[in-house]
Every structure is written in structure tokens, then in C-alpha cells.
Design a protein around this motif. Structure first.
Motif, PDB file in Angstrom:
ATOM      1  N   HIS A  84       0.798  -1.260   0.097  1.00 24.62           N
ATOM      2  CA  HIS A  84       0.031   0.004  -0.002  1.00 24.62           C
ATOM      3  C   HIS A  84       0.985   1.198   0.098  1.00 24.62           C
ATOM      4  O   HIS A  84       1.618   1.503   1.172  1.00 24.62           O
ATOM      5  CB  HIS A  84      -1.062  -0.127   1.292  1.00 24.62           C
ATOM      6  CG  HIS A  84      -1.820  -1.106   1.427  1.00 24.62           C
ATOM      7  ND1 HIS A  84      -2.989  -1.043   1.049  1.00 24.62           N
ATOM      8  CD2 HIS A  84      -1.610  -2.479   1.547  1.00 24.62           C
ATOM      9  CE1 HIS A  84      -3.528  -2.321   1.168  1.00 24.62           C
ATOM     10  NE2 HIS A  84      -2.710  -3.290   1.403  1.00 24.62           N
ATOM     11  N   LEU A  85       0.860   1.898  -1.154  1.00 25.46           N
ATOM     12  CA  LEU A  85       1.686   3.144  -1.210  1.00 25.46           C
ATOM     13  C   LEU A  85       0.643   4.238  -1.452  1.00 25.46           C
ATOM     14  O   LEU A  85       0.201   4.818  -2.656  1.00 25.46           O
ATOM     15  CB  LEU A  85       2.555   3.093  -2.401  1.00 25.46           C
ATOM     16  CG  LEU A  85       3.571   1.746  -2.438  1.00 25.46           C
ATOM     17  CD1 LEU A  85       4.265   1.671  -3.737  1.00 25.46           C
ATOM     18  CD2 LEU A  85       4.651   2.417  -1.642  1.00 25.46           C
ATOM     19  N   GLY A  86       0.260   4.932  -0.405  1.00 25.60           N
ATOM     20  CA  GLY A  86      -0.777   6.046  -0.737  1.00 25.60           C
ATOM     21  C   GLY A  86      -1.997   5.392  -1.105  1.00 25.60           C
ATOM     22  O   GLY A  86      -2.810   4.538  -0.669  1.00 25.60           O
ATOM     23  N   ARG A  87      -2.680   6.014  -1.996  1.00 24.82           N
ATOM     24  CA  ARG A  87      -3.673   5.659  -3.016  1.00 24.82           C
ATOM     25  C   ARG A  87      -3.677   4.313  -3.661  1.00 24.82           C
ATOM     26  O   ARG A  87      -4.471   3.766  -4.180  1.00 24.82           O
ATOM     27  CB  ARG A  87      -4.248   6.537  -3.833  1.00 24.82           C
ATOM     28  CG  ARG A  87      -4.597   7.920  -2.971  1.00 24.82           C
ATOM     29  CD  ARG A  87      -5.471   8.887  -3.949  1.00 24.82           C
ATOM     30  NE  ARG A  87      -4.523   9.398  -5.050  1.00 24.82           N
ATOM     31  CZ  ARG A  87      -3.656  10.279  -5.064  1.00 24.82           C
ATOM     32  NH1 ARG A  87      -3.511  10.967  -3.926  1.00 24.82           N
ATOM     33  NH2 ARG A  87      -3.084  10.365  -6.241  1.00 24.82           N
ATOM     34  N   LEU A 218      -0.410 -10.847   2.686  1.00 29.30           N
ATOM     35  CA  LEU A 218       0.503 -10.073   3.405  1.00 29.30           C
ATOM     36  C   LEU A 218       0.418  -8.659   3.036  1.00 29.30           C
ATOM     37  O   LEU A 218       0.332  -8.473   1.580  1.00 29.30           O
ATOM     38  CB  LEU A 218       1.794 -10.476   3.275  1.00 29.30           C
ATOM     39  CG  LEU A 218       3.045  -9.678   3.697  1.00 29.30           C
ATOM     40  CD1 LEU A 218       2.969  -9.391   5.231  1.00 29.30           C
ATOM     41  CD2 LEU A 218       4.639 -10.019   3.384  1.00 29.30           C
ATOM     42  N   HIS A 219      -0.090  -7.657   3.871  1.00 34.88           N
ATOM     43  CA  HIS A 219      -0.376  -6.477   3.642  1.00 34.88           C
ATOM     44  C   HIS A 219       0.877  -5.568   4.235  1.00 34.88           C
ATOM     45  O   HIS A 219       1.144  -5.757   5.264  1.00 34.88           O
ATOM     46  CB  HIS A 219      -1.778  -5.899   4.036  1.00 34.88           C
ATOM     47  CG  HIS A 219      -3.002  -6.560   3.198  1.00 34.88           C
ATOM     48  ND1 HIS A 219      -3.303  -5.851   2.455  1.00 34.88           N
ATOM     49  CD2 HIS A 219      -3.462  -7.613   3.633  1.00 34.88           C
ATOM     50  CE1 HIS A 219      -4.319  -6.774   1.840  1.00 34.88           C
ATOM     51  NE2 HIS A 219      -4.511  -7.627   2.860  1.00 34.88           N
ATOM     52  N   VAL A 220       1.659  -4.898   3.456  1.00 33.99           N
ATOM     53  CA  VAL A 220       2.286  -3.804   3.906  1.00 33.99           C
ATOM     54  C   VAL A 220       2.092  -2.417   3.302  1.00 33.99           C
ATOM     55  O   VAL A 220       1.965  -2.115   2.069  1.00 33.99           O
ATOM     56  CB  VAL A 220       4.026  -4.135   3.257  1.00 33.99           C
ATOM     57  CG1 VAL A 220       5.114  -3.449   3.595  1.00 33.99           C
ATOM     58  CG2 VAL A 220       4.173  -5.636   3.380  1.00 33.99           C
ATOM     59  N   ALA A 221       1.886  -1.576   4.252  1.00 30.46           N
ATOM     60  CA  ALA A 221       1.661  -0.377   4.260  1.00 30.46           C
ATOM     61  C   ALA A 221       2.900   0.716   4.336  1.00 30.46           C
ATOM     62  O   ALA A 221       3.826   0.628   5.424  1.00 30.46           O
ATOM     63  CB  ALA A 221       0.652   0.136   5.339  1.00 30.46           C
ATOM     64  N   VAL A 222       3.297   1.510   3.473  1.00 35.38           N
ATOM     65  CA  VAL A 222       4.580   2.332   3.535  1.00 35.38           C
ATOM     66  C   VAL A 222       4.156   3.832   3.833  1.00 35.38           C
ATOM     67  O   VAL A 222       3.358   4.375   3.162  1.00 35.38           O
ATOM     68  CB  VAL A 222       5.363   2.396   2.084  1.00 35.38           C
ATOM     69  CG1 VAL A 222       6.598   2.903   2.262  1.00 35.38           C
ATOM     70  CG2 VAL A 222       5.644   0.679   1.555  1.00 35.38           C
ATOM     71  N   GLY A 223       4.438   4.443   4.783  1.00 38.12           N
ATOM     72  CA  GLY A 223       4.303   5.680   5.396  1.00 38.12           C
ATOM     73  C   GLY A 223       5.439   6.225   5.666  1.00 38.12           C
ATOM     74  O   GLY A 223       6.479   5.565   5.960  1.00 38.12           O
ATOM     75  N   LEU A 384      12.113  10.719   4.148  1.00 31.64           N
ATOM     76  CA  LEU A 384      12.062  11.448   2.658  1.00 31.64           C
ATOM     77  C   LEU A 384      11.859  10.213   1.546  1.00 31.64           C
ATOM     78  O   LEU A 384      11.067  10.159   0.527  1.00 31.64           O
ATOM     79  CB  LEU A 384      13.200  12.052   2.395  1.00 31.64           C
ATOM     80  CG  LEU A 384      13.219  12.773   0.717  1.00 31.64           C
ATOM     81  CD1 LEU A 384      11.931  13.775   0.601  1.00 31.64           C
ATOM     82  CD2 LEU A 384      14.407  13.444   0.730  1.00 31.64           C
ATOM     83  N   ALA A 385      12.665   9.082   1.864  1.00 34.17           N
ATOM     84  CA  ALA A 385      12.635   8.065   0.703  1.00 34.17           C
ATOM     85  C   ALA A 385      11.185   7.531   0.820  1.00 34.17           C
ATOM     86  O   ALA A 385      10.612   7.048  -0.136  1.00 34.17           O
ATOM     87  CB  ALA A 385      13.796   7.000   1.197  1.00 34.17           C
ATOM     88  N   ARG A 386      10.866   7.270   2.138  1.00 42.27           N
ATOM     89  CA  ARG A 386       9.374   6.551   2.372  1.00 42.27           C
ATOM     90  C   ARG A 386       8.190   7.482   1.720  1.00 42.27           C
ATOM     91  O   ARG A 386       7.221   7.060   1.241  1.00 42.27           O
ATOM     92  CB  ARG A 386       9.229   6.202   3.772  1.00 42.27           C
ATOM     93  CG  ARG A 386      10.114   5.440   4.284  1.00 42.27           C
ATOM     94  CD  ARG A 386       9.589   4.674   5.582  1.00 42.27           C
ATOM     95  NE  ARG A 386       9.705   5.712   6.441  1.00 42.27           N
ATOM     96  CZ  ARG A 386      10.716   5.712   7.616  1.00 42.27           C
ATOM     97  NH1 ARG A 386      11.816   4.789   7.265  1.00 42.27           N
ATOM     98  NH2 ARG A 386      10.849   6.725   8.548  1.00 42.27           N
ATOM     99  N   ASN A 387       8.408   8.999   1.860  1.00 44.20           N
ATOM    100  CA  ASN A 387       7.562   9.892   1.315  1.00 44.20           C
ATOM    101  C   ASN A 387       7.336   9.842  -0.102  1.00 44.20           C
ATOM    102  O   ASN A 387       6.427   9.996  -0.834  1.00 44.20           O
ATOM    103  CB  ASN A 387       7.859  11.380   1.687  1.00 44.20           C
ATOM    104  CG  ASN A 387       7.107  11.437   3.202  1.00 44.20           C
ATOM    105  OD1 ASN A 387       6.085  11.179   3.377  1.00 44.20           O
ATOM    106  ND2 ASN A 387       7.649  12.287   3.855  1.00 44.20           N
ATOM    107  N   VAL A 388       8.670   9.693  -0.881  1.00 44.00           N
ATOM    108  CA  VAL A 388       8.814   9.742  -2.414  1.00 44.00           C
ATOM    109  C   VAL A 388       8.302   8.475  -3.017  1.00 44.00           C
ATOM    110  O   VAL A 388       7.922   8.497  -4.194  1.00 44.00           O
ATOM    111  CB  VAL A 388       9.929  10.341  -2.943  1.00 44.00           C
ATOM    112  CG1 VAL A 388      10.105  11.762  -2.217  1.00 44.00           C
ATOM    113  CG2 VAL A 388      11.042   9.499  -2.482  1.00 44.00           C
ATOM    114  N   LEU A 389       8.240   7.243  -2.173  1.00 45.98           N
ATOM    115  CA  LEU A 389       8.285   5.786  -2.873  1.00 45.98           C
ATOM    116  C   LEU A 389       6.734   5.970  -3.750  1.00 45.98           C
ATOM    117  O   LEU A 389       6.836   5.390  -4.684  1.00 45.98           O
ATOM    118  CB  LEU A 389       8.232   4.872  -1.887  1.00 45.98           C
ATOM    119  CG  LEU A 389       8.292   3.442  -2.323  1.00 45.98           C
ATOM    120  CD1 LEU A 389       9.595   3.291  -3.350  1.00 45.98           C
ATOM    121  CD2 LEU A 389       8.545   2.599  -1.085  1.00 45.98           C
TER     122      LEU A 389
END
Length: 539
Positions: A84-87, A218-223, A384-389
Motif C-alpha cells: 500500500h503506497l498511499g492511494r 500479506l499487507h505492507v503499508a509504506v508511510g 524522505l525516501a518513504r515519502n517519495v516512494l
């Protein structure tokens, strides 16, 4: 306790700690000739799982112990993930990787509790006792008075009050400390515990969610704050959550151990802020876990050794902790087994345990440190890296559909960078058998022909012991006058195979933990016998 008090029970190896590392040490040592006893201060086996993953190298090493089929029966070997990368939500398939040199070309999701249960049952079937509610408090080393071996006198006490036959003075030849990050054994050896705490801690929880997430995945959320994982492997509920947050000072916190519960509102906040788009409906269990990165200054010296979390502490990144402990145990166990049954001291063999595994642990620690920095560090660069991913979400499906890329990731987690090139028991003789990996490297799997049938190498090595592979043309002439293949197979834990699919006159010997120990382009029985004697498998 003074000598002579209590009941004395003898074994070759006393294992302190019944986690994955301790149980594997016991199984491997027993399979290679040692009488073993395991003690653990916990009153019973059951406890919440901290680890959720086995990698190919650990499964390969466990295969000769006869436990992999049951482990795989309890595991998910074709896991699918939703990232899950934002939307955006990106699918990733983590089973059936392009890894032809292993029988386990997949990521394996399995609860630590299931791993421990399978190992405990295997020990029980072999008559090896695992004694719960027994606390190890100290030991005395009785040095050898002659050229023989000394003894370890261990003080064992009831962990929860008076018990039958306790306190006890247990006498063994070797002591394996597998008693976790707060190891009593390590403290008594004087080994330094080098490293430090992380600035973040883990939060684990078994929980139920609303119906908005696909089940069984498996769900992975990137924040920006870090990654949150939801495994469909909950023990008290459908989902097991693993997340991180800034570490709060907790008096008396035990690193790597399950700490106090986390408020349900805090668990709901972590899930809500992750971007999963799911809501927590029920929290059945939770715990905070202080994290650290450390390594012992020594993994012990005969007759006392450290393995698993007693020897090194990792972040949960990459699922390396349980796997690395099992690999320690597979290395240590066969050496303790051979040293117990050889009838003579094997100091050079036993010294290689710390030489080999401490270097391996340092490399794994470096890998987990880097992964954890990207996953959870509050450092501005990591945030920053997680924000731009999420900006790269449209191209990620194209990358993840390339099986070679996921295969590279799965192989990396199986520690292909670990080798024992510099070990005293890695011997390479001239002329070199160049078609085989170097001594100290893992034996890759692959098809071979033996006695007119096609099998895979790891099928041949799927029983305990040392496996000697002679190439097709290594006949009586190359073995020397009067020598035969049977001459090197006299010990019960040495197995000989002739590979008719491999032209040549060479020989390779594979250690019980799956690494090549000896290689030569010409099969010389004297040199091979010398190596077998070095490792305790020859007369």
C-alpha cells in the motif's frame, strides 16, 4: 550449590533455552552422536510468535533432520503481498521464484510457535528431553586433568518454585547457551555485548479488522513514519500486526522480549495512520518490544558456546533473527555431536564455530541494519525516501512482474553472502575440482546421476552426516593401491556417492550443515581421511 548436592544427570550436551536455536542445536547434536538435554525457564512451551518467516537456507539445513515436510505443511509457501503506497496498491507474488539451485524457491511464512512445536515433537520422537520450568543459574568448568576433555557442572533450579529433583547439578561435556538476548550463559562467560539500542521499538498485536482488506494475504503499508506489516498468521485473531514507533523509556525493559501490552487506541492509531484504509475492530493481544543491534565479542570457547539471540541481536527487518539462530545451531550442533562421539578432543573443529558464525552474524547484522534504516528510521533521509516512494507506484507492477527481481530479493534474504572460506576445516587441494564451489561455500542443489538414476544433490544430502561425492572416473587407480570407496565410508555418519553425470577424477566432501569442507581434483584417500579425522568423522 556445593558439589555433591542434588541429583546429578549426565549428558554430552546441555542446551539452555528451547527457542528455535536451542531446539535445532539439540536436534543437530543428537543426529550426529551426542546425548542431549534441553532446559528452559519458561513453565511451558506456548508463547506468542515473534518471528514469521523461514528462508531457503534454513530449510535446507533442517531438511536432513526430517522436519521440513511438517514445517511446510504449516506454512504459506506461495505468499502474495499487497503493498500500500498511499492511494496505490501494488501486488507482489513471493512464491515460485527462479531459484533452480534450491528445493525451496520461495518465501516461507510460518509462525515461530509452529517452528518450535515441530522441533519439540522431533526431539520427543527421538527421546531427547525438553525440561520446562528449569532455570539455569550458573556453571563451573572442571578442566581436563589429562589430554582428555573437561566437564561442565551446571546449576539448575526450579523456575517457579520447588520442583521434583531440583535443585540439580547437571554434568555435561558441553554447554550451549541459547537463552536469548538477556542470556545468563553469555553473562557468565564474560563476553562483551557490543552494539546499542535502536531509537524505535516494535509493536506486535493480534487483531481483527473491518472487511476492507483482502483476506489471507500479506499487507505492507509504506508511510513516512515507517512500514506496517499485517500477516494473515495471527494466533489469537485473524491478523498479526508488526509496526514500529519511537521508543519510549521503559524501566526494566528486556530487549527482544515481549514487553507490556499496548493500548488498543494506540494499535488503532498505528493502523489508521498507515494508509491501509482499514479500521481495527478488536485487539486480542499486543506487546511492545524494545529493539537493539548487538553482537557478542565471542561466541564462546570449548566447552561453553553461544548461539542465536544469545550471540547476536537483530531488528526484525528481513526476517533474519530466527533464521540466523537456526543457522548458528546447524553449524554448532554437528560439531558438538562429532566432538562428543569422537573419543578424543577436537579443539580445532570446535574453534571454527565462533570463527565461522561470528563473521556471518556481522554480515547479517549489517544487512538488517540497512533494511531497518529504510523501513523504520526516523532519520530525515529515510523519511524522505518513504515519502517519495508512492510516486513510483505506477512503475512498480512492471518491476515486480519480472521474476528475476523478486528472485534476487528472496535469494538475498537466504544469505548467499555467507561463506566459510577462511575456516580451518575448509581445505582445497590441487589439482582443484573447479566445477565445484570452493570449500566453505554452500553446496547448490541440482540434478545428478547416481547408479543409473537421476536425483538432486540435496536429496542425496537429506540424511545427517558428511556426504562424499566422487566424480565418475575416480576409480581404484586414483584412490591409491588397495584403496576402495568403502574405505572412506566406514564411519556411520559418512555417506559416499559416485556421480556418473560428472566426468572427472575428483572428490568433494560436504559438511552436515550443507557447506563444502573438502575439494580436490584427484581423489587421494590419505588427504580425504586426514580431513575426515580433522572434523571428527574419521579414525
Amino acid at each position: 550449590m556445593a558439589p555433591g548436592q542434588g541429583t546429578t544427570t549426565d549428558s554430552d550436551v546441555l542446551v539452555v533455552g528451547a527457542g528455535p536455536a536451542g531446539l535445532t542445536t539439540a536436534l543437530q547434536a543428537h543426529a550426529h552422536g551426542a546425548a542431549v538435554r534441553v532446559v528452559d525457564r519458561r513453565p511451558h512451551q506456548a508463547r506468542p510468535s515473534r518471528a514469521m518467516m523461514l528462508h531457503a537456507r534454513a530449510l535446507e539445513g533442517l531438511r536432513p533432520l526430517g522436519v521440513t515436510d511438517e514445517l511446510l505443511n504449516r506454512a504459506d509457501t506461495t505468499p502474495e503481498a499487497r503493498i500500500h503506497l498511499g492511494r496505490h496498491v501494488v501486488e507482489a507474488r513471493l512464491g515460485h521464484a527462479d531459484l533452480p539451485d534450491t528445493a525451496f524457491p520461495h518465501l516461507t511464512l510460518v509462525r515461530q510457535a509452529d517452528v518450535e512445536d515441530v522441533l519439540c515433537r522431533a526431539l520427543q520422537a527421538r527421546g531427547v528431553p525438553v525440561d520446562w520450568g528449569v532455570e539455569f543459574r550458573g556453571f563451573q568448568h572442571e578442566p581436563a586433568l589429562t589430554a582428555g576433555r573437561g566437564l561442565v557442572h551446571a546449576d539448575l533450579h526450579p523456575a517457579g518454585g520447588p520442583g521434583p529433583n531440583l535443585p540439580e547439578r547437571h554434568v555435561s561435556r558441553f554447554l550451549a547457551g541459547c537463552d536469548g538476548q538477556s542470556s545468563t550463559v553469555r553473562g557468565l562467560t564474560g563476553a562483551q555485548w557490543r552494539g546499542g539500542p535502536y531509537g524505535v521499538e516494535a509493536v506486535m498485536a493480534d487483531l481483527e479488522l473491518d472487511e476492507s482488506l483482502d483476506q489471507g494475504l500479506l499487507h505492507v503499508a509504506v508511510g513516512a513514519a515507517g512500514l506496517l506489516f499485517l500477516f494473515a498468521l495471527g494466533e489469537g485473531a485473524t491478523w498479526r500486526m508488526l509496526a514500529t514507533r519511537p521508543a519510549a523509556p521503559t524501566p526494566g525493559a528486556r530487549f527482544g522480549q515481549l514487553g507490556p501490552p499496548v493500548a488498543a487506541e494506540e494499535v488503532a492509531r498505528l493502523v489508521g495512520e498507515s494508509g491501509l484504509g482499514a479500521a481495527v475492530s478488536d485487539v486480542r493481544w499486543s506487546a511492545q518490544i524494545p529493539l537493539q543491534h548487538r553482537i557478542a565479542s565471542t561466541f564462546g570457547a570449548s566447552p561453553v558456546f553461544l548461539a542465536g539471540d544469545s550471540a547476536h541481536a537483530h531488528s526484525p527487518a528481513g526476517g533474519q533473527g530466527m533464521n540466523n539462530g537456526i543457522l548458528d545451531a546447524l553449524n554448532l550442533g554437528w560439531k558438538l555431536g562429532f566432538a562428543s562421539s569422537a573419543g578424543r578432543p577436537l579443539p580445532e573443529l570446535l574453534d571454527t564455530y565462533g570463527q565461522e558464525r561470528r563473521l556471518a552474524a556481522r554480515r547479517v547484522l549489517a544487512l538488517t541494519h540497512v533494511i531497518f534504516f529504510g523501513e523504520a528510521s526516523p532519520h530525515p533521509v529515510a523519511r524522505l525516501a518513504r515519502n517519495v516512494l508512492p510516486a513510483f507506484a505506477p512503475v512498480l507492477p512492471l518491476l515486480l512482474r519480472r521474476r528475476w527481481l523478486t528472485s534476487k530479493g528472496i535469494r538475498l534474504l537466504a544469505q548467499p553472502f555467507v561463506n566459510y572460506h577462511g575456516s580451518a576445516i575448509s581445505r582445497d587441494r590441487r589439482p582443484r575440482a573447479g566445477r565445484w564451489p570452493q570449500p566453505g561455500e554452500r553446496l547448490p542443489d541440482g540434478p545428478v546421476s547416481v547408479a543409473g538414476r537421476v536425483v538432486r544433490l540435496h536429496e542425496l544430502t537429506s540424511v545427517p552426516g558428511i556426504h562424499v561425492f566422487f566424480e565418475r572416473d575416480a576409480g581404484p587407480g586414483t584412490l591409491g593401491a588397495g584403496a576402495t570407496l568403502a574405505a572412506v565410508a566406514s564411519p556411520p555418519l559418512v555417506h559416499v556417492h559416485r556421480l556418473t553425470s560428472h566426468p572427472g577424477r575428483g572428490v568433494v566432501a560436504v559438511r552436515p550443515d550443507g557447506y563444502i569442507g573438502y575439494r580436490s581434483g584427484e581423489a587421494d584417500p590419505r588427504e580425504l581421511a586426514s580431513w575426515l579425522r580433522l572434523v571428527g568423522a574419521g579414525d
